[in-house]
Scaffold this active site. Structure first.
Site, PDB file in Angstrom:
ATOM      1  N   HIS A   1      18.429  13.279  14.837  1.00 46.70           N
ATOM      2  CA  HIS A   1      17.070  12.741  14.851  1.00 46.70           C
ATOM      3  C   HIS A   1      17.054  11.313  14.337  1.00 46.70           C
ATOM      4  CE1 HIS A   1      12.731  12.913  14.937  1.00 46.70           C
ATOM      5  NE2 HIS A   1      12.671  12.453  13.693  1.00 46.70           N
TER       6      HIS A   1
ATOM      7  N   HIS B   1      15.000   7.332  15.138  1.00 43.80           N
ATOM      8  CA  HIS B   1      14.122   6.428  15.886  1.00 43.80           C
ATOM      9  C   HIS B   1      14.771   5.060  15.731  1.00 43.80           C
ATOM     10  CE1 HIS B   1      11.131   9.665  15.648  1.00 43.80           C
ATOM     11  NE2 HIS B   1      11.331   9.689  14.352  1.00 43.80           N
TER      12      HIS B   1
ATOM     13  N   ARG C   1       3.752   4.131   7.380  1.00 41.30           N
ATOM     14  CA  ARG C   1       3.590   4.116   8.826  1.00 41.30           C
ATOM     15  C   ARG C   1       2.961   2.808   9.310  1.00 41.30           C
ATOM     16  NH1 ARG C   1       0.312   8.530  12.490  1.00 41.30           N
ATOM     17  NH2 ARG C   1      -1.447   7.310  11.761  1.00 41.30           N
TER      18      ARG C   1
ATOM     19  N   HIS D   1       5.798  14.713  20.439  1.00 39.01           N
ATOM     20  CA  HIS D   1       5.914  14.069  19.120  1.00 39.01           C
ATOM     21  C   HIS D   1       5.635  15.022  17.973  1.00 39.01           C
ATOM     22  CE1 HIS D   1       4.598  11.760  15.588  1.00 39.01           C
ATOM     23  NE2 HIS D   1       5.524  10.912  15.963  1.00 39.01           N
TER      24      HIS D   1
ATOM     25  N   HIS E   1      12.067  18.388  10.467  1.00 40.25           N
ATOM     26  CA  HIS E   1      11.519  18.488   9.110  1.00 40.25           C
ATOM     27  C   HIS E   1      11.247  19.938   8.687  1.00 40.25           C
ATOM     28  CE1 HIS E   1      11.402  14.182   9.147  1.00 40.25           C
ATOM     29  NE2 HIS E   1      10.434  14.117  10.049  1.00 40.25           N
TER      30      HIS E   1
ATOM     31  N   ASP F   1      16.711   9.780  11.029  1.00 37.67           N
ATOM     32  CA  ASP F   1      15.276   9.585  11.189  1.00 37.67           C
ATOM     33  C   ASP F   1      14.846   8.124  11.038  1.00 37.67           C
ATOM     34  OD1 ASP F   1      12.598  10.039  11.514  1.00 37.67           O
ATOM     35  OD2 ASP F   1      12.326  11.303   9.755  1.00 37.67           O
TER      36      ASP F   1
HETATM   37 ZN   LIG Z   1      11.053  11.280  13.017  1.00 38.00          ZN
END
Ligand SMILES: [Zn+2]
Length: 461
Positions: free
Chosen positions: A58, A60, A84, A209, A275, A326
């Site tokens: 995982h 991004h 974020r 998502h 997660h 991640d």
């Molecule tokens: Zn993620």
């Protein structure tokens, strides 16, 4: 038919450690035979400790550019949600060539950390103003190209992102690059499918998502089309990362996220639930029984203040796990496994919580668990050094200070709990050596392009 052989001094095989191991490879880089105690070969023996390549399930890629830029308090009460905002700033600025340069840097760092494949959970689909690129999968294909540059195996998981909340609220302006309707999303999936077939060691999966970003009926429609394209292809989704997400899901549906998932979709071994931090005991047991893999990202979860995964119960119930970098705040097999075990030690005030029983090495238990779980989660033929699998091999440096005087499972415990990434010496993917003595064969160029992309990105922020 064997084409050539690799020889290693010490190897972790499925049945345990072996010495003087010859590994015969096919032309494509699959293992066709493994022979221990073979000392009369012509090929040079590679020193150190060889272990299976791991899957970074995982990541991004675009978030690699911002690692370390969100560690200054913005509000005094920072959270995942304030982090974020910083991430969206980088995401909105990134052009295709910049994503490719950043992804190549991340994939190279993944190799240097002991990962031989990457699961790219890619949701940056459209141009910065939200308009479509001429090629629907432009941004995802940049990640595919970055994987080819570095030599890492990739499972591309384009993300279906539609809404900004459980009540199907319209996406916000900051999410304009992510958003598709089902038809637009499937255009991206079909575009990737064509290209993945042309690239060695590349696979296609999908990633709705999260429950807050999709509608159930639309997701069912997408799953149906994906079943047709890839009947056993991987399906990844973020779930139960944040307690606010659990509360919002309860308000909207009357169920907790994992409970809702299990009740509404045929959750099976094809699914990787990323997660799964906030689960009730009943959800933990049922998710373990479903065969789904829990895709854990312990360093990111710690960095974002998400919470602690219920690892002890999940493993006791037979649940499969894998790890991913991640947000890429850390890119390290060793650190993910160390953080996973340490979170349990702090929670239970105990040691070797995930060792799996008396006289068992914590490092080996965790490494073997995520090797198998990671391979399954990405649909990649790896996870062990054994006939029929791809020759993805990590060699640990016996000269590193943390590994001096170690043998057998002590090597794994010392790598994971002490030495970390610096112990990784050589990396092979499909039998090809990509990392030699801790250096990627094209590292200089990859980092030069990354530096240029970072300068351009920072100028836009
Ligand atoms: Zn993620």
């Amino acid at each position: 038919m064997a084409e050539r052989k690799l020889r290693f001094a010490h190897v972790l095989l499925p049945e345990g450690w072996a010495n003087d191991v010859a590994i015969a490879l096919s032309r494509e880089g699959s293992i066709v035979a493994v022979t221990a105690n073979e000392t009369d070969g012509r090929e040079p023996t590679i020193a150190g400790f060889a272990v299976p390549g791991m899957a970074n399930v995982h990541a991004h890629a675009h978030q690699r550019a911002m690692a370390g830029f969100a560690e200054v308090s913005s509000t005094g009460t920072d959270s995942f949600w304030t982090w974020r905002e910083t991430m969206y700033g980088f995401a909105l600025a990134m052009q295709p060539a910049e994503l490719e340069a950043v992804a190549a840097q991340l994939y190279m760092e993944s190799l240097l950390a002991g990962y031989t494949s990457i699961g790219e959970f890619q949701y940056l689909h459209h141009a910065p103003d939200g308009s479509r690129y001429g090629r629907p999968a432009e941004m995802s294909l940049r990640c595919l190209s970055a994987a080819a540059t570095t030599g890492i195996a990739i499972t591309l998981l384009p993300t279906f992102y539609r809404y900004a909340g459980f009540k199907n609220q319209p996406a916000a302006a900051g999410q304009r690059r992510f958003v598709n309707d089902p038809a637009g999303y499937l255009d991206i999936v079909h575009d990737i499918q064509t290209e993945v077939l042309k690239q060695d060691n590349a696979r296609l999966g999908i990633s709705p998502h999260s429950l807050r970003a999709v509608a159930v009926d639309e997701l069912r429609e997408i799953l149906q089309e994906f079943d047709r394209l890839q009947p056993s292809g991987p399906i990844h989704l973020h779930a139960a990362e944040q307690s606010r997400e659990v509360e919002e899901c309860l308000t909207a549906t009357g169920k907790r996220p994992i409970e809702f998932l299990l009740g509404n979709f045929g959750i099976s071994h094809r699914w990787c639930v990323i997660h799964a931090t906030h689960m009730a005991e009943s959800e933990t047991a049922e998710l373990a029984r479903s065969g789904a893999i829990a895709g854990l990202c312990p360093t990111t979860e710690a960095n974002l203040g998400d919470g602690i995964f219920n690892a002890r119960q999940f493993r006791d119930e037979g649940g499969m796990i894998a790890v991913g970098s991640d947000s890429n705040i850390s890119v390290s097999v060793a650190e993910e496994l160390r953080q996973l075990e340490y979170s349990q030690r702090l929670k239970f005030q105990a040691r070797n919580v995930l060792a799996g029983g008396p006289s068992r090495s914590t490092g080996r238990t965790l490494l073997e668990a995520v090797a198998t779980g990671g391979a399954r989660a990405l649909g990649q033929p790896q996870g062990a050094i054994a006939s029929g699998l791809r020759a993805d091999i990590v060699v640990l440096d016996q000269q590193h200070g943390s590994l001096i005087g170690r043998s057998g499972d002590n090597v794994l415990d010392s790598w994971i709990f002490s030495g970390g990434n610096a112990c990784v010496k050589d990396i092979f993917v499909a039998g090809q050596q990509l990392v030699q003595q801790g250096q990627h064969i094209d590292g200089h160029n990859i980092t030069a392009r990354y530096r240029k992309a970072l300068e351009a990105l920072k100028a836009k922020l």
